[in-house]
Design a protein around this motif. Structure first.
Motif, PDB file in Angstrom:
ATOM      1  N   MET A 294       0.834  -1.197   0.000  1.00  0.00           N
ATOM      2  CA  MET A 294       0.000   0.000   0.000  1.00  0.00           C
ATOM      3  C   MET A 294       0.867   1.245   0.000  1.00  0.00           C
ATOM      4  SD  MET A 294      -2.890   1.272   2.775  1.00  0.00           S
ATOM      5  CE  MET A 294      -1.711   1.691   4.077  1.00  0.00           C
ATOM      6  N   LYS A 295       0.519   2.194  -0.846  1.00  0.00           N
ATOM      7  CA  LYS A 295       1.183   3.497  -0.849  1.00  0.00           C
ATOM      8  C   LYS A 295       0.459   4.449   0.101  1.00  0.00           C
ATOM      9  CE  LYS A 295       2.267   3.366  -5.819  1.00  0.00           C
ATOM     10  NZ  LYS A 295       2.025   4.087  -7.098  1.00  0.00           N
ATOM     11  N   ILE A 296       1.213   5.355   0.669  1.00  0.00           N
ATOM     12  CA  ILE A 296       0.627   6.442   1.456  1.00  0.00           C
ATOM     13  C   ILE A 296       1.087   7.760   0.845  1.00  0.00           C
ATOM     14  CG2 ILE A 296       0.423   7.551   3.703  1.00  0.00           C
ATOM     15  CD1 ILE A 296       1.055   4.921   5.020  1.00  0.00           C
ATOM     16  N   MET A 297       0.146   8.626   0.524  1.00  0.00           N
ATOM     17  CA  MET A 297       0.475   9.951   0.008  1.00  0.00           C
ATOM     18  C   MET A 297       0.270  10.985   1.104  1.00  0.00           C
ATOM     19  SD  MET A 297      -1.055  11.952  -3.353  1.00  0.00           S
ATOM     20  CE  MET A 297      -0.294  10.799  -4.495  1.00  0.00           C
TER      21      MET A 297
ATOM     22  N   LYS B 178       4.622   2.929   7.690  1.00  0.00           N
ATOM     23  CA  LYS B 178       5.509   2.173   6.805  1.00  0.00           C
ATOM     24  C   LYS B 178       6.488   1.329   7.609  1.00  0.00           C
ATOM     25  CE  LYS B 178       9.152   2.551   3.416  1.00  0.00           C
ATOM     26  NZ  LYS B 178      10.209   3.408   2.840  1.00  0.00           N
ATOM     27  N   GLU B 179       7.047   1.892   8.664  1.00  0.00           N
ATOM     28  CA  GLU B 179       8.018   1.160   9.482  1.00  0.00           C
ATOM     29  C   GLU B 179       7.397  -0.037  10.192  1.00  0.00           C
ATOM     30  OE1 GLU B 179      10.804   5.105  10.342  1.00  0.00           O
ATOM     31  OE2 GLU B 179       9.437   4.369  11.871  1.00  0.00           O
ATOM     32  N   SER B 180       6.074   0.025  10.415  1.00  0.00           N
ATOM     33  CA  SER B 180       5.389  -1.098  11.051  1.00  0.00           C
ATOM     34  C   SER B 180       5.067  -2.210  10.046  1.00  0.00           C
ATOM     35  CB  SER B 180       4.090  -0.617  11.704  1.00  0.00           C
ATOM     36  OG  SER B 180       3.126  -0.250  10.729  1.00  0.00           O
ATOM     37  N   GLY B 181       5.378  -1.995   8.769  1.00  0.00           N
ATOM     38  CA  GLY B 181       5.131  -2.991   7.748  1.00  0.00           C
ATOM     39  C   GLY B 181       3.768  -2.906   7.095  1.00  0.00           C
ATOM     40  N   MET B 182       3.007  -1.850   7.405  1.00  0.00           N
ATOM     41  CA  MET B 182       1.647  -1.715   6.872  1.00  0.00           C
ATOM     42  C   MET B 182       1.613  -0.987   5.531  1.00  0.00           C
ATOM     43  SD  MET B 182      -0.188  -3.138   9.261  1.00  0.00           S
ATOM     44  CE  MET B 182      -1.851  -2.546   9.073  1.00  0.00           C
ATOM     45  N   ALA B 183       2.735  -0.405   5.120  1.00  0.00           N
ATOM     46  CA  ALA B 183       2.791   0.317   3.851  1.00  0.00           C
ATOM     47  C   ALA B 183       4.135   0.070   3.187  1.00  0.00           C
ATOM     48  CB  ALA B 183       2.568   1.812   4.072  1.00  0.00           C
ATOM     49  N   SER B 184       4.148   0.184   1.876  1.00  0.00           N
ATOM     50  CA  SER B 184       5.370  -0.083   1.114  1.00  0.00           C
ATOM     51  C   SER B 184       6.091   1.181   0.682  1.00  0.00           C
ATOM     52  CB  SER B 184       5.032  -0.917  -0.125  1.00  0.00           C
ATOM     53  OG  SER B 184       4.087  -0.234  -0.950  1.00  0.00           O
ATOM     54  N   GLU B 185       5.370   2.307   0.601  1.00  0.00           N
ATOM     55  CA  GLU B 185       5.973   3.527   0.081  1.00  0.00           C
ATOM     56  C   GLU B 185       5.258   4.752   0.617  1.00  0.00           C
ATOM     57  OE1 GLU B 185       7.482   5.050  -4.319  1.00  0.00           O
ATOM     58  OE2 GLU B 185       5.489   4.145  -4.162  1.00  0.00           O
ATOM     59  N   VAL B 186       6.036   5.795   0.896  1.00  0.00           N
ATOM     60  CA  VAL B 186       5.487   7.081   1.328  1.00  0.00           C
ATOM     61  C   VAL B 186       5.864   8.131   0.291  1.00  0.00           C
ATOM     62  CG1 VAL B 186       5.538   8.889   3.079  1.00  0.00           C
ATOM     63  CG2 VAL B 186       5.581   6.487   3.779  1.00  0.00           C
ATOM     64  N   ILE B 187       4.846   8.812  -0.235  1.00  0.00           N
ATOM     65  CA  ILE B 187       5.051   9.825  -1.265  1.00  0.00           C
ATOM     66  C   ILE B 187       4.692  11.188  -0.685  1.00  0.00           C
ATOM     67  CG2 ILE B 187       4.464  10.565  -3.608  1.00  0.00           C
ATOM     68  CD1 ILE B 187       3.287   7.685  -3.979  1.00  0.00           C
TER      69      ILE B 187
ATOM     70  N   PRO C 183      -2.883   5.661  -4.167  1.00  0.00           N
ATOM     71  CA  PRO C 183      -2.480   5.322  -2.795  1.00  0.00           C
ATOM     72  C   PRO C 183      -3.643   4.720  -2.017  1.00  0.00           C
ATOM     73  CG  PRO C 183      -2.941   7.650  -2.939  1.00  0.00           C
ATOM     74  CD  PRO C 183      -3.090   7.111  -4.341  1.00  0.00           C
ATOM     75  N   GLY C 184      -3.326   3.980  -0.954  1.00  0.00           N
ATOM     76  CA  GLY C 184      -4.375   3.424  -0.103  1.00  0.00           C
ATOM     77  C   GLY C 184      -4.769   4.358   1.015  1.00  0.00           C
ATOM     78  N   LEU C 185      -3.955   5.401   1.218  1.00  0.00           N
ATOM     79  CA  LEU C 185      -4.217   6.337   2.308  1.00  0.00           C
ATOM     80  C   LEU C 185      -3.663   7.697   1.923  1.00  0.00           C
ATOM     81  CD1 LEU C 185      -5.474   6.173   5.185  1.00  0.00           C
ATOM     82  CD2 LEU C 185      -3.174   5.809   6.065  1.00  0.00           C
ATOM     83  N   LEU C 186      -4.448   8.738   2.164  1.00  0.00           N
ATOM     84  CA  LEU C 186      -4.009  10.122   1.956  1.00  0.00           C
ATOM     85  C   LEU C 186      -4.039  10.808   3.308  1.00  0.00           C
ATOM     86  CD1 LEU C 186      -3.296  12.578   0.173  1.00  0.00           C
ATOM     87  CD2 LEU C 186      -5.742  12.930  -0.184  1.00  0.00           C
TER      88      LEU C 186
END
Length: 251
Positions: free
Chosen positions: A1-4, A50-59, A110-113
């Protein structure tokens, strides 16, 4: 999951604001600028997810003049994987920013904004709600705690409201805006600042995103608040009550 994460360049919170002589806005020339504090909290939360493993990328996304690149580099130094800069001149109002974010979300999926609940320069507190409406995504505003469930694809958000804490459960993808008590943002370390120089920043213009940023709002005049009058020392409770009643007219 990406996070923007949307981040904004604002006048530093420690700077004393001065109104321009022509009263068209506040003075920004030769003034220290930095990342909006609420945006720092939003970025920190994305990095922790992301550090908890719930996301793959932060934009990290920023909009405005070329000087916004400095703010983006700060976000990359904090830990964001890559940046997006939408270059635009003039003042961008919340609805224009929401439309640009909608276009970027549709492109990046992204999965989360995550956004700060407001910017300290205009205090609008509107962008998160507007982009949620444009995307038709659920929203959790004023978040003081965020818990993700990767299996169920939901986010549980504790919101700070007038009556206390309200807990909402959001189906992903969703929009979250952050409050002050969500976390304590990290400092960018020197090695990460050096690494940030090589991280990619993709540039767009509103025209490339097919977004019309023309606003229906017009600032007529910006003025300083009236100077506070000097206080008065009273000799007795009776005199205080008399002044509150007959001069201040508050009782």
């Amino acid at each position: 999951m990406k996070i923007m994460v949307a981040i904004k360049r604002v006048v530093d919170y420690a700077v004393k604001i001065r109104v321009r002589p022509d009263k068209t806005g506040v003075e920004t020339q030769n003034v220290k600028m930095s990342m909006n504090p609420f945006c720092e909290i939003a970025l920190e939360e994305a990095l922790r997810i992301k550090e908890s493993g719930m996301a793959s990328e932060v934009i990290a996304v920023s909009m405005g003049s070329s000087q916004c690149l400095d703010t983006l580099r700060t976000g990359l130094a904090m830990g964001a994987d890559r940046g997006i800069h939408v270059e635009a001149s003039g003042t961008l109002y919340p609805l224009s920013i929401a439309k640009l974010l909608k276009a970027l979300v549709e492109a990046e999926k992204p999965g989360l904004l995550i956004l700060g609940k407001q910017a300290i320069d205009d205090d609008c507190n509107q962008t998160g709600q507007m982009v949620s409406g444009l995307l038709n995504w659920p929203q959790g505003t004023f978040a003081s705690k965020v818990v993700l469930d990767k299996e169920k694809q939901v986010a549980t958000v504790d919101r700070e409201v007038d009556g206390g804490i309200e807990t909402v459960c959001l189906e992903l993808p969703a929009v979250i805006t952050t409050d002050l008590r969500l976390n304590q943002p990290r400092y960018a370390t020197l090695p990460n600042i050096m690494k940030a120089k090589s991280k990619p920043i993709k540039k767009f213009t509103p025209q490339e995103l097919n977004v019309d940023i023309k606003s229906d709002l017009e600032v007529l005049q910006v003025t300083e608040p009236p100077k506070r009058k000097a206080g008065v020392i009273v000799s007795s409770v009776d005199e205080l009550i008399d002044k509150l009643k007959n001069e201040a007219h508050v009782i």
